[in-house]
Design a protein around this motif. Structure first.
Motif, PDB file in Angstrom:
ATOM      1  N   MET A  23       0.834  -1.208   0.000  1.00 27.62           N
ATOM      2  CA  MET A  23       0.000   0.000   0.000  1.00 27.62           C
ATOM      3  C   MET A  23       0.867   1.255   0.000  1.00 27.62           C
ATOM      4  N   ILE A  24       1.884   1.275   0.868  1.00 31.40           N
ATOM      5  CA  ILE A  24       2.741   2.457   0.965  1.00 31.40           C
ATOM      6  C   ILE A  24       3.548   2.653  -0.312  1.00 31.40           C
ATOM      7  N   ILE A  25       4.075   1.568  -0.857  1.00 32.23           N
ATOM      8  CA  ILE A  25       4.847   1.652  -2.098  1.00 32.23           C
ATOM      9  C   ILE A  25       3.975   2.169  -3.237  1.00 32.23           C
ATOM     10  N   ALA A  26       2.773   1.593  -3.359  1.00 30.21           N
ATOM     11  CA  ALA A  26       1.855   2.013  -4.433  1.00 30.21           C
ATOM     12  C   ALA A  26       1.491   3.485  -4.293  1.00 30.21           C
ATOM     13  N   ALA A  27       1.232   3.929  -3.062  1.00 27.05           N
ATOM     14  CA  ALA A  27       0.824   5.319  -2.833  1.00 27.05           C
ATOM     15  C   ALA A  27       1.951   6.298  -3.152  1.00 27.05           C
ATOM     16  N   ILE A  28       3.170   5.966  -2.719  1.00 30.99           N
ATOM     17  CA  ILE A  28       4.299   6.867  -2.947  1.00 30.99           C
ATOM     18  C   ILE A  28       4.682   6.895  -4.424  1.00 30.99           C
ATOM     19  N   GLU A  29       4.600   5.761  -5.081  1.00 38.58           N
ATOM     20  CA  GLU A  29       4.947   5.726  -6.504  1.00 38.58           C
ATOM     21  C   GLU A  29       3.976   6.534  -7.359  1.00 38.58           C
ATOM     22  N   GLU A  30       2.729   6.635  -6.925  1.00 37.89           N
ATOM     23  CA  GLU A  30       1.762   7.404  -7.714  1.00 37.89           C
ATOM     24  C   GLU A  30       1.819   8.899  -7.405  1.00 37.89           C
ATOM     25  N   ASP A  31       2.577   9.276  -6.347  1.00 34.49           N
ATOM     26  CA  ASP A  31       2.713  10.690  -5.974  1.00 34.49           C
ATOM     27  C   ASP A  31       4.048  11.215  -6.510  1.00 34.49           C
ATOM     28  N   GLU A  32       3.992  11.867  -7.640  1.00 36.90           N
ATOM     29  CA  GLU A  32       5.217  12.356  -8.281  1.00 36.90           C
ATOM     30  C   GLU A  32       5.922  13.443  -7.471  1.00 36.90           C
ATOM     31  N   ASN A  33       5.179  14.110  -6.574  1.00 37.18           N
ATOM     32  CA  ASN A  33       5.746  15.224  -5.804  1.00 37.18           C
ATOM     33  C   ASN A  33       6.175  14.806  -4.392  1.00 37.18           C
ATOM     34  N   PHE A  34       6.187  13.495  -4.118  1.00 37.33           N
ATOM     35  CA  PHE A  34       6.529  13.054  -2.762  1.00 37.33           C
ATOM     36  C   PHE A  34       7.967  13.450  -2.434  1.00 37.33           C
ATOM     37  N   ASP A  35       8.156  14.073  -1.249  1.00 32.24           N
ATOM     38  CA  ASP A  35       9.470  14.588  -0.845  1.00 32.24           C
ATOM     39  C   ASP A  35       9.981  13.801   0.363  1.00 32.24           C
ATOM     40  N   TRP A  36      10.991  12.977   0.155  1.00 33.80           N
ATOM     41  CA  TRP A  36      11.546  12.180   1.246  1.00 33.80           C
ATOM     42  C   TRP A  36      12.251  13.052   2.276  1.00 33.80           C
ATOM     43  N   ASN A  37      12.748  14.209   1.888  1.00 38.57           N
ATOM     44  CA  ASN A  37      13.475  15.075   2.814  1.00 38.57           C
ATOM     45  C   ASN A  37      12.587  15.588   3.946  1.00 38.57           C
ATOM     46  N   SER A  38      11.317  15.760   3.654  1.00 38.40           N
ATOM     47  CA  SER A  38      10.396  16.260   4.682  1.00 38.40           C
ATOM     48  C   SER A  38       9.539  15.143   5.275  1.00 38.40           C
ATOM     49  N   ALA A  39       9.752  13.932   4.814  1.00 33.01           N
ATOM     50  CA  ALA A  39       8.921  12.815   5.267  1.00 33.01           C
ATOM     51  C   ALA A  39       9.304  12.377   6.676  1.00 33.01           C
ATOM     52  N   ASP A  40       8.301  12.070   7.484  1.00 29.73           N
ATOM     53  CA  ASP A  40       8.523  11.468   8.797  1.00 29.73           C
ATOM     54  C   ASP A  40       7.496  10.363   8.987  1.00 29.73           C
ATOM     55  N   ILE A  41       7.498   9.732  10.149  1.00 26.31           N
ATOM     56  CA  ILE A  41       6.607   8.594  10.365  1.00 26.31           C
ATOM     57  C   ILE A  41       5.143   9.014  10.361  1.00 26.31           C
ATOM     58  N   ASN A  42       4.868  10.263  10.750  1.00 26.96           N
ATOM     59  CA  ASN A  42       3.491  10.755  10.697  1.00 26.96           C
ATOM     60  C   ASN A  42       2.988  10.754   9.255  1.00 26.96           C
ATOM     61  N   LYS A  43       3.867  11.202   8.356  1.00 27.54           N
ATOM     62  CA  LYS A  43       3.496  11.244   6.945  1.00 27.54           C
ATOM     63  C   LYS A  43       3.277   9.847   6.392  1.00 27.54           C
ATOM     64  N   LEU A  44       4.138   8.893   6.778  1.00 27.01           N
ATOM     65  CA  LEU A  44       3.983   7.519   6.296  1.00 27.01           C
ATOM     66  C   LEU A  44       2.678   6.907   6.795  1.00 27.01           C
ATOM     67  N   GLU A  45       2.333   7.200   8.032  1.00 27.07           N
ATOM     68  CA  GLU A  45       1.069   6.657   8.558  1.00 27.07           C
ATOM     69  C   GLU A  45      -0.128   7.294   7.859  1.00 27.07           C
ATOM     70  N   GLU A  46      -0.040   8.585   7.575  1.00 28.38           N
ATOM     71  CA  GLU A  46      -1.127   9.271   6.855  1.00 28.38           C
ATOM     72  C   GLU A  46      -1.345   8.615   5.487  1.00 28.38           C
ATOM     73  N   ILE A  47      -0.237   8.283   4.822  1.00 27.57           N
ATOM     74  CA  ILE A  47      -0.326   7.621   3.516  1.00 27.57           C
ATOM     75  C   ILE A  47      -1.031   6.278   3.651  1.00 27.57           C
ATOM     76  N   TYR A  48      -0.671   5.513   4.689  1.00 29.16           N
ATOM     77  CA  TYR A  48      -1.270   4.195   4.925  1.00 29.16           C
ATOM     78  C   TYR A  48      -2.773   4.323   5.204  1.00 29.16           C
ATOM     79  N   VAL A  49      -3.143   5.239   6.091  1.00 28.89           N
ATOM     80  CA  VAL A  49      -4.560   5.422   6.444  1.00 28.89           C
ATOM     81  C   VAL A  49      -5.361   5.880   5.231  1.00 28.89           C
TER      82      VAL A  49
END
Length: 592
Positions: free
Chosen positions: A168-194
């Motif tokens: 789920m997380i891989i699919a969501a991040i791959e479809e988001d062309e603007n995803f920024d790993w530099n600002s990503a934290d665990i809160n952001k990863l959980e938001e993506i999952y939910v």
């Protein structure tokens, strides 16, 4: 040798090999120990148990070992035999207990054995919720109990770092062309999952997309692996900070992904040994049938119809590695995992016994199942976004412990309300912060540990923050109280010894019996370890605190003829509370 062991050894000489019990009577007026040996033997011999108890007392009184330890032996009730330990033995054991230092209360019943405890096991890309607190602190307490029972102990944080959720997380991040790993934290990863879970309910095609993404991860796809590794790194940074706050350390942190290379071998082995078979929809399953072909448990899925592995596969691989790796190989494997996994783990253990009968024949698998925790009556779920976050809980607990009005009793016995500002007067803010953190974390841990692990309970803020009654802050306060009494006496703590050679009243004697014959001889720790029950230690510590407060209210300690003995008992109470809290992972404080 412990007193209870000597009594058991001597009594066994007269019981014809029959099993019998030696326990503490419910009423302390009935002695220090009691045995049902006469009643057990009476059935074998066809005799009246009371009459047989009288005969056995006569024989026991003639034993030299017992005469050195026991003041009197008496028959009681329908056939019990009660024993009273000599005062001089208790007096001597006070000094022995104080001299034991860090070994105080330890047992040795597991000497020569190795134990592995699996606990915590949070999921990567999800914030550490209060729901994980149960496994973390119960598991750490069990680890500590076995460490203080003579065993060689290791642990394993079995991270949930593999599975469909990563699809789920891989699919969501791959479809988001603007995803920024530099600002990503665990809160952001959980938001993506939910968010992805919510969208899957409306668009079933996303579920297929997630499954395909996880299958690519298992096959080593570069993009999927990159997203997975970054998610692991971000998650572990938060988890490590939480473990540091909780004072929890792991010798092994092995995620499910660590066993990836073992899975093909296990799948082939299961097929070759005809333990696994192809199910109706093409999945590879393990069935659990008795000799007549009747189903004992539902089948477990080893490989899905799309070729991907399951929790079952990965947990079998975990067992395989633990049985073969010298660093992990143990006599007892303890899984502190939620009760909802009972069936799953039973399937894993039964299958492991079939796959590797020789290796598993001499080991023990134990599932310590913790109950469910609800939040104000509501089931907690990351998917629904209604979990209590552990860092929020600890932060709120710390703030409340600093601002709390502490209800205490002064040393002259008068009750007063002491504001935190008065207690901490003259202290640096860093000291206040350190004390308040120990109090707050202790409160949260003890709120869980005082219950049976298998008990379901509703998490409520007011109970978790309670500083009164059966709580860690109450025990920490009683410890501080013992130190205050000792400091007020002017005696150096390391020089306190019981110069007096006799008790002057039953309060002294009964407090000594409680401390020495239960905790100092290792009985409390041994029982809690054998039963995987930290709550037993909590109950003992709470009763110890209550008994000491009662003792102190009725007996002056300083400036009396028996000051030395009473100071020794006061010191021992403090040391017992400190050691007991240490075993369950809670620190004491010197001021409060």
């Amino acid at each position: 040798m412990k007193i209870i062991e000597i009594i058991r050894e001597v009594v066994a000489e007269f019981t014809l090999g029959k099993e019998f019990a030696v326990e503490h009577p419910a009423d302390e007026k009935m002695g220090d120990f009691s045995t049902n040996a006469a009643m057990v033997l009476a059935k074998e011999l066809g005799r009246n148990p009371r009459e047989l108890a009288v005969d056995l007392v006569g024989k026991l009184e003639g034993n030299k070992k017992l005469r050195e330890l026991v003041e009197k032996i008496e028959p009681a009730g329908p056939g019990f035999i009660n024993f009273w330990v000599k005062d001089e033995v208790l007096i001597k054991k006070i000094d022995e207990a104080l001299a034991a230092k860090e070994k105080l209360g330890d047992s040795d019943f597991m000497k020569g054995k190795k134990v592995l405890v699996e606990y915590s096991s949070p999921n990567i890309a999800k914030r550490f919720s209060v729901g994980h607190l149960r496994s973390t602190i119960i598991g750490q307490a069990i680890f500590n109990l076995y460490k203080h029972s003579g065993a060689e102990v290791t642990n394993d944080n079995h991270l949930g770092d593999w599975g469909t959720q990563f699809g789920m997380i891989i699919a969501a991040i791959e479809e988001d062309e603007n995803f920024d790993w530099n600002s990503a934290d665990i809160n952001k990863l959980e938001e993506i999952y939910v968010d992805f879970n919510k969208r899957m309910e409306e668009d079933p095609e996303l579920r297929t997309k997630a499954k395909e993404a996880f299958l690519r991860l298992e096959k080593g796809d570069a993009s999927a692996r990159s997203i997975w590794q970054k998610s692991v790194d971000i998650s572990m940074k938060e988890f490590d900070e939480i473990y540091k706050k909780l004072n929890v350390d792991f010798e092994n942190t092995l995620g499910e992904s660590e066993y990836e290379s073992l899975m093909p071998e296990i799948i082939e082995e299961a097929k070759n040994k005809k333990i696994a078979s192809v199910g109706e929809e093409g999945a590879l399953i393990v069935e659990f049938l008795d000799e007549r072909g009747k189903e004992q448990m539902p089948p477990a899925m080893l490989v899905k119809s799309d070729g991907s592995t399951t929790y079952f596969t990965r947990d079998l691989a975990t067992v395989k590695m633990r049985l073969s790796n010298p660093e992990l190989k143990s006599d007892v494997y303890v899984y502190e995992v939620g009760g909802e996994q009972r069936l799953h783990l039973k399937q894993v253990f039964v299958t492991a016994n079939k796959l590797w009968p020789e290796e598993t024949r001499i080991v023990q698998f134990v599932h310590v199942a913790h109950g469910r925790m609800t939040n104000e009556g509501q089931a907690m779920s990351t998917r629904k976004g209604n979990t209590i976050k552990l860092e929020d809980l600890l932060g709120r607990s710390k703030n409340e412990s600093i601002g709390k009005m502490i209800n205490v009793k002064s040393f002259d016995g008068e009750e007063e309300m002491v504001e935190t500002e008065k207690v901490f007067k003259g202290m640096k803010m860093s000291e206040v912060q350190d004390i308040s953190e120990k109090i707050s974390i202790g409160a949260v841990k003890y709120n869980d540990l005082k219950r049976s692990p298998g008990m379901d309970y509703d998490f409520r803020w007011d109970e978790a923050m309670s500083m009164d009654g059966n709580s860690a802050p109450y025990l920490q306060y009683v410890y501080v109280r013992t130190r205050g009494i000792l400091n007020k006496s002017g005696e150096k703590i390391d020089k306190v010894m019981s110069d007096n050679k006799e008790f002057t009243n039953d309060d002294e004697r009964n407090l000594a019996r409680w401390l020495l014959l239960r905790f100092a001889e290792g009985e409390v720790v041994e029982s809690a370890a054998k039963n995987f029950a930290p709550q037993q230690l909590c109950a003992y510590l709470f009763e110890t605190a209550q008994k000491f407060n009662g003792f102190y209210e009725r007996n002056k300690v300083i400036g009396v003829k028996n000051q030395s003995l009473r100071l020794s008992l006061t010191l021992l109470v403090g040391e017992v509370i400190k050691k007991g809290l240490e075993i369950i992972g809670i620190e004491t404080v010197e001021k409060m």
